[in-house]
Design an enzyme around this catalytic site. Sequence first.
Site, PDB file in Angstrom:
ATOM      1  N   ASP A  15     -15.030 -21.843 -16.539  1.00 49.50           N
ATOM      2  CA  ASP A  15     -14.710 -23.191 -17.025  1.00 49.50           C
ATOM      3  C   ASP A  15     -14.180 -23.196 -18.458  1.00 49.50           C
ATOM      4  OD1 ASP A  15     -15.618 -24.215 -14.586  1.00 49.50           O
ATOM      5  OD2 ASP A  15     -17.673 -24.340 -15.324  1.00 49.50           O
ATOM      6  N   GLU A  16     -13.469 -22.156 -18.813  1.00 47.11           N
ATOM      7  CA  GLU A  16     -12.913 -22.055 -20.169  1.00 47.11           C
ATOM      8  C   GLU A  16     -11.654 -22.921 -20.329  1.00 47.11           C
ATOM      9  OE1 GLU A  16     -13.366 -19.451 -18.151  1.00 47.11           O
ATOM     10  OE2 GLU A  16     -14.782 -18.043 -19.060  1.00 47.11           O
ATOM     11  N   LYS A  18      -9.001 -22.312 -17.776  1.00 47.32           N
ATOM     12  CA  LYS A  18      -7.969 -21.432 -17.202  1.00 47.32           C
ATOM     13  C   LYS A  18      -6.882 -22.239 -16.501  1.00 47.32           C
ATOM     14  CE  LYS A  18     -11.245 -19.415 -14.864  1.00 47.32           C
ATOM     15  NZ  LYS A  18     -12.441 -20.005 -15.500  1.00 47.32           N
ATOM     16  N   GLY A  42     -13.259 -24.208  -9.893  1.00 49.65           N
ATOM     17  CA  GLY A  42     -12.744 -25.569 -10.031  1.00 49.65           C
ATOM     18  C   GLY A  42     -11.877 -25.582 -11.270  1.00 49.65           C
ATOM     19  N   HIS A  43     -10.570 -25.617 -11.072  1.00 43.74           N
ATOM     20  CA  HIS A  43      -9.629 -25.549 -12.193  1.00 43.74           C
ATOM     21  C   HIS A  43      -8.944 -26.905 -12.352  1.00 43.74           C
ATOM     22  CE1 HIS A  43      -9.286 -20.891 -11.623  1.00 43.74           C
ATOM     23  NE2 HIS A  43     -10.510 -21.308 -11.844  1.00 43.74           N
ATOM     24  N   THR A  44      -9.099 -27.465 -13.537  1.00 44.12           N
ATOM     25  CA  THR A  44      -8.579 -28.807 -13.774  1.00 44.12           C
ATOM     26  C   THR A  44      -7.246 -28.737 -14.496  1.00 44.12           C
ATOM     27  OG1 THR A  44     -10.875 -29.364 -14.198  1.00 44.12           O
ATOM     28  CG2 THR A  44      -9.247 -31.077 -14.653  1.00 44.12           C
ATOM     29  N   THR A 131     -22.935 -22.085  -6.475  1.00 41.72           N
ATOM     30  CA  THR A 131     -22.237 -23.322  -6.130  1.00 41.72           C
ATOM     31  C   THR A 131     -22.539 -23.728  -4.678  1.00 41.72           C
ATOM     32  OG1 THR A 131     -20.281 -22.093  -5.441  1.00 41.72           O
ATOM     33  CG2 THR A 131     -20.349 -22.826  -7.731  1.00 41.72           C
ATOM     34  N   GLN A 226     -13.708 -17.963 -12.323  1.00 35.57           N
ATOM     35  CA  GLN A 226     -14.971 -17.641 -13.005  1.00 35.57           C
ATOM     36  C   GLN A 226     -14.653 -17.000 -14.369  1.00 35.57           C
ATOM     37  OE1 GLN A 226     -14.911 -16.539  -9.303  1.00 35.57           O
ATOM     38  NE2 GLN A 226     -15.291 -18.716  -9.216  1.00 35.57           N
ATOM     39  N   THR A 241     -21.343 -14.108 -10.176  1.00 39.28           N
ATOM     40  CA  THR A 241     -20.739 -14.368  -8.873  1.00 39.28           C
ATOM     41  C   THR A 241     -20.555 -13.013  -8.188  1.00 39.28           C
ATOM     42  OG1 THR A 241     -19.047 -15.626  -7.702  1.00 39.28           O
ATOM     43  CG2 THR A 241     -18.314 -14.362  -9.657  1.00 39.28           C
ATOM     44  N   THR A 303     -19.441 -28.907  -8.399  1.00 37.89           N
ATOM     45  CA  THR A 303     -20.738 -29.442  -7.976  1.00 37.89           C
ATOM     46  C   THR A 303     -21.176 -30.657  -8.791  1.00 37.89           C
ATOM     47  OG1 THR A 303     -21.779 -27.871  -9.479  1.00 37.89           O
ATOM     48  CG2 THR A 303     -21.573 -27.187  -7.181  1.00 37.89           C
ATOM     49  N   ASP A 335     -10.934 -29.339 -30.116  1.00 37.51           N
ATOM     50  CA  ASP A 335     -11.177 -30.744 -30.474  1.00 37.51           C
ATOM     51  C   ASP A 335     -12.621 -31.183 -30.228  1.00 37.51           C
ATOM     52  OD1 ASP A 335     -10.006 -30.311 -27.700  1.00 37.51           O
ATOM     53  OD2 ASP A 335     -10.846 -32.327 -27.465  1.00 37.51           O
ATOM     54  N   SER A 415      -5.778 -25.087 -27.717  1.00 33.37           N
ATOM     55  CA  SER A 415      -5.741 -26.307 -26.915  1.00 33.37           C
ATOM     56  C   SER A 415      -6.570 -27.381 -27.619  1.00 33.37           C
ATOM     57  CB  SER A 415      -6.291 -25.988 -25.526  1.00 33.37           C
ATOM     58  OG  SER A 415      -6.388 -27.151 -24.762  1.00 33.37           O
ATOM     59  N   GLY A 417      -6.824 -30.688 -26.363  1.00 32.23           N
ATOM     60  CA  GLY A 417      -7.077 -31.790 -25.445  1.00 32.23           C
ATOM     61  C   GLY A 417      -6.810 -31.307 -24.033  1.00 32.23           C
TER      62      GLY A 417
HETATM   63  P1  GDP Z   1     -11.376 -23.609 -15.582  1.00 29.19           P
HETATM   64  O1  GDP Z   1     -12.346 -23.479 -14.458  1.00 29.19           O
HETATM   65  O2  GDP Z   1     -11.412 -22.447 -16.514  1.00 29.19           O
HETATM   66  O3  GDP Z   1      -9.987 -23.916 -15.125  1.00 29.19           O
HETATM   67  O4  GDP Z   1     -11.867 -24.844 -16.445  1.00 29.19           O
HETATM   68  P2  GDP Z   1     -12.319 -26.291 -15.864  1.00 29.19           P
HETATM   69  O5  GDP Z   1     -11.104 -27.023 -15.468  1.00 29.19           O
HETATM   70  O6  GDP Z   1     -13.402 -26.144 -14.866  1.00 29.19           O
HETATM   71  O7  GDP Z   1     -13.009 -26.908 -17.155  1.00 29.19           O
HETATM   72  C1  GDP Z   1     -12.298 -27.145 -18.316  1.00 29.19           C
HETATM   73  C2  GDP Z   1     -12.381 -28.654 -18.622  1.00 29.19           C
HETATM   74  O8  GDP Z   1     -11.971 -28.890 -19.945  1.00 29.19           O
HETATM   75  C3  GDP Z   1     -11.452 -29.492 -17.756  1.00 29.19           C
HETATM   76  O9  GDP Z   1     -12.050 -30.741 -17.546  1.00 29.19           O
HETATM   77  C4  GDP Z   1     -10.201 -29.627 -18.615  1.00 29.19           C
HETATM   78  O10 GDP Z   1      -9.461 -30.810 -18.317  1.00 29.19           O
HETATM   79  C5  GDP Z   1     -10.808 -29.705 -19.987  1.00 29.19           C
HETATM   80  N1  GDP Z   1     -10.007 -29.149 -21.064  1.00 29.19           N
HETATM   81  C6  GDP Z   1      -9.188 -28.061 -21.053  1.00 29.19           C
HETATM   82  N2  GDP Z   1      -8.706 -27.826 -22.290  1.00 29.19           N
HETATM   83  C7  GDP Z   1      -9.225 -28.772 -23.095  1.00 29.19           C
HETATM   84  C8  GDP Z   1      -9.126 -29.039 -24.496  1.00 29.19           C
HETATM   85  O11 GDP Z   1      -8.474 -28.340 -25.260  1.00 29.19           O
HETATM   86  N3  GDP Z   1      -9.830 -30.118 -24.977  1.00 29.19           N
HETATM   87  C9  GDP Z   1     -10.593 -30.907 -24.172  1.00 29.19           C
HETATM   88  N4  GDP Z   1     -11.242 -31.924 -24.731  1.00 29.19           N
HETATM   89  N5  GDP Z   1     -10.699 -30.677 -22.842  1.00 29.19           N
HETATM   90  C10 GDP Z   1     -10.041 -29.630 -22.323  1.00 29.19           C
HETATM   91  P1  IMO Z   2     -14.228 -21.458 -12.538  1.00 31.98           P
HETATM   92  O1  IMO Z   2     -13.149 -20.663 -11.860  1.00 31.98           O
HETATM   93  C1  IMO Z   2     -18.399 -21.619 -13.830  1.00 31.98           C
HETATM   94  C2  IMO Z   2     -21.327 -19.635 -11.255  1.00 31.98           C
HETATM   95  C3  IMO Z   2     -22.327 -20.494 -10.524  1.00 31.98           C
HETATM   96  C4  IMO Z   2     -23.509 -19.561 -10.502  1.00 31.98           C
HETATM   97  C5  IMO Z   2     -22.858 -18.202 -10.277  1.00 31.98           C
HETATM   98  C6  IMO Z   2     -22.836 -17.752  -8.821  1.00 31.98           C
HETATM   99  O2  IMO Z   2     -14.078 -22.929 -12.379  1.00 31.98           O
HETATM  100  O3  IMO Z   2     -14.406 -21.026 -13.956  1.00 31.98           O
HETATM  101  P2  IMO Z   2     -21.405 -18.483  -6.722  1.00 31.98           P
HETATM  102  O4  IMO Z   2     -21.287 -19.791  -6.013  1.00 31.98           O
HETATM  103  O5  IMO Z   2     -20.108 -17.955  -7.239  1.00 31.98           O
HETATM  104  O6  IMO Z   2     -22.159 -17.457  -5.932  1.00 31.98           O
HETATM  105  O7  IMO Z   2     -22.328 -18.790  -8.010  1.00 31.98           O
HETATM  106  O8  IMO Z   2     -21.515 -18.333 -10.742  1.00 31.98           O
HETATM  107  N1  IMO Z   2     -19.906 -19.989 -11.015  1.00 31.98           N
HETATM  108  C7  IMO Z   2     -19.135 -20.599 -11.923  1.00 31.98           C
HETATM  109  N2  IMO Z   2     -19.418 -21.081 -13.148  1.00 31.98           N
HETATM  110  N3  IMO Z   2     -17.126 -21.678 -13.368  1.00 31.98           N
HETATM  111  C8  IMO Z   2     -16.826 -21.181 -12.142  1.00 31.98           C
HETATM  112  O9  IMO Z   2     -15.560 -21.088 -11.691  1.00 31.98           O
HETATM  113  C9  IMO Z   2     -17.849 -20.653 -11.347  1.00 31.98           C
HETATM  114  N4  IMO Z   2     -17.896 -20.109 -10.104  1.00 31.98           N
HETATM  115  C10 IMO Z   2     -19.165 -19.702  -9.929  1.00 31.98           C
HETATM  116  O10 IMO Z   2     -22.606 -21.672 -11.242  1.00 31.98           O
HETATM  117  O11 IMO Z   2     -24.123 -19.520 -11.768  1.00 31.98           O
HETATM  118 MG    MG Z   3     -13.899 -24.550 -13.575  1.00 34.56          MG
END
Ligand code: GDP
Ligand code: IMO
Ligand code: MG
Length: 426
Positions: A15-16, A18, A42-44, A131, A226, A241, A303, A335, A415, A417
């Site tokens: 959830d960085e 990506k 879950g990539h947003t 998850t 991940q 994972t 989730t 930010d 980044s 926002g």
């Molecule tokens: P991923 O799994 O690595 O693709 O990351 P996620 O999408 O699960 O989580 C990142 C969250 O941060 C998402 O809700 C994005 O819309 C949001 N996001 C990404 N970059 C930024 C940023 O620079 N600032 C803020 N406030 N939100 C961001």
């Molecule tokens: P993205 O691609 C954050 C975590 C779960 C749990 C562990 C094992 O959005 O960054 P799993 O269902 O894979 O067996 O769960 O890994 N986990 C994540 N945490 N971002 C994810 O994906 C994740 N995918 C799995 O929360 O701790």
């Molecule tokens: Mg994610």
Amino acid sequence: MAAQNLAVIGVQWGDEGKGKIVDLLCESFDVVARYQGGHNAGHTVRFGDKHYSLRLIPSGILHPGKLCLLGNGMVIDPEALLEEIESLRGLGVQIDSNLKISDSAHCILPYHKALDLAREEAAGAAKIGTTGRGIGPAYETKVSRYGIRIADLLDSEVLREKIEFACAEKNPVLQTVYHKPTFDPRKLFNDYTRYGEVLAERITNGPALLDGLIREGKRVMFEGAQGTMLDIDHGTYPFVTSSSTVVGGVSTGLGIAPKHISRVMGVVKAYTTRVGGGAFPTELIDATGEHLRKRGNEFGTVTGRPRRTGWLDLAVLRTSVMLNGIDTFALTKLDVLDEFAEIPVCTSYHVHGDRWKTFPAFAVAHRDYKPEYRAMKGWKTSTVGITEFNKLPQAAKDYVGFIEDEAGCSISIISTGPRREETILR
Ligand code: GDP
Ligand code: IMO
Ligand code: MG
């Protein structure tokens, strides 16, 4: 000669951001391929007033004309994939011959999901916090060599046999060990035959497809899911994972030679989050952590769980640079730190008199460590949406510079926002 192919990899616990970074860089690539994981990701992606949440499908799908591939290293729940295709189409995304699936990717079946959930329930406080999508059990079946691969969906005899064999083993475990309902192999066979029919035109030999494209000089982006600390080998085991999230996974998970991975970009959140159980040395379980969660909107895309939050951990960054050979970082969510007067950063760990600059995994697992912090000055002014490095407040520039110096890696994207346009390119 190899074109410039790029791996985009999560540096921390997922959830960085990506999805945002892959989307941002997509224009310069012809192909976007996932190499591991499944719909645990879950990539947003946001731009303008649009908001997309991608799980199995590479974020490149939002760009017309880019080929997207689900690699052999993935575990795919066909039902979830079909749902994702339909929901993206509902948002106006074109999905036709631009989405391919490697024939040797493995399928998640409903008994995998049931086992994942049942085990978590049985483990009680020791649960991993998965998850609940069946990811771990599907990879187990793969490694046991009894997995059902995507290509098997197209061979009814093989499919029937494999499903019957699996149910004969999984049903008694579900029933006797976990007291859970069992699965009817005939229904599974009918459902998975139908998925095969619908997906047939997308199923292909992934490595051969990529090899041909790379030979033509097409540029490929490898979208990690991940993060490095969730890697099955190198992460905070067992709270990880079940796949190789590190750059090594690109090669096995897509069937391409390492020499074709030209560059590696690590995506780093300006602080740290993690979902589920496991060690998190810089975690904040107070009002400050709550502030990060609220301001950063740190709730899981898959989730909806609140993410655990904490300060940046430079030992994690250094470990990730080491494991992935990261050439450059994309720093996200700067930010979110806007309102702090002071921003502590973990610079190293003390373990029995030794100073660790990389993550001391064993000591952390055994709660036998002491993190050392350096307090950075906050900037207490809004950086939201800033697109030029020079417009950042000095303290934010210092924060960026400190991370670069300490992690030994340049930051080429910042980044500010969630939207595509809220980005500094250096
Ligand atoms: P991923 O799994 O690595 O693709 O990351 P996620 O999408 O699960 O989580 C990142 C969250 O941060 C998402 O809700 C994005 O819309 C949001 N996001 C990404 N970059 C930024 C940023 O620079 N600032 C803020 N406030 N939100 C961001
Ligand atoms: P993205 O691609 C954050 C975590 C779960 C749990 C562990 C094992 O959005 O960054 P799993 O269902 O894979 O067996 O769960 O890994 N986990 C994540 N945490 N971002 C994810 O994906 C994740 N995918 C799995 O929360 O701790
Ligand atoms: Mg994610």
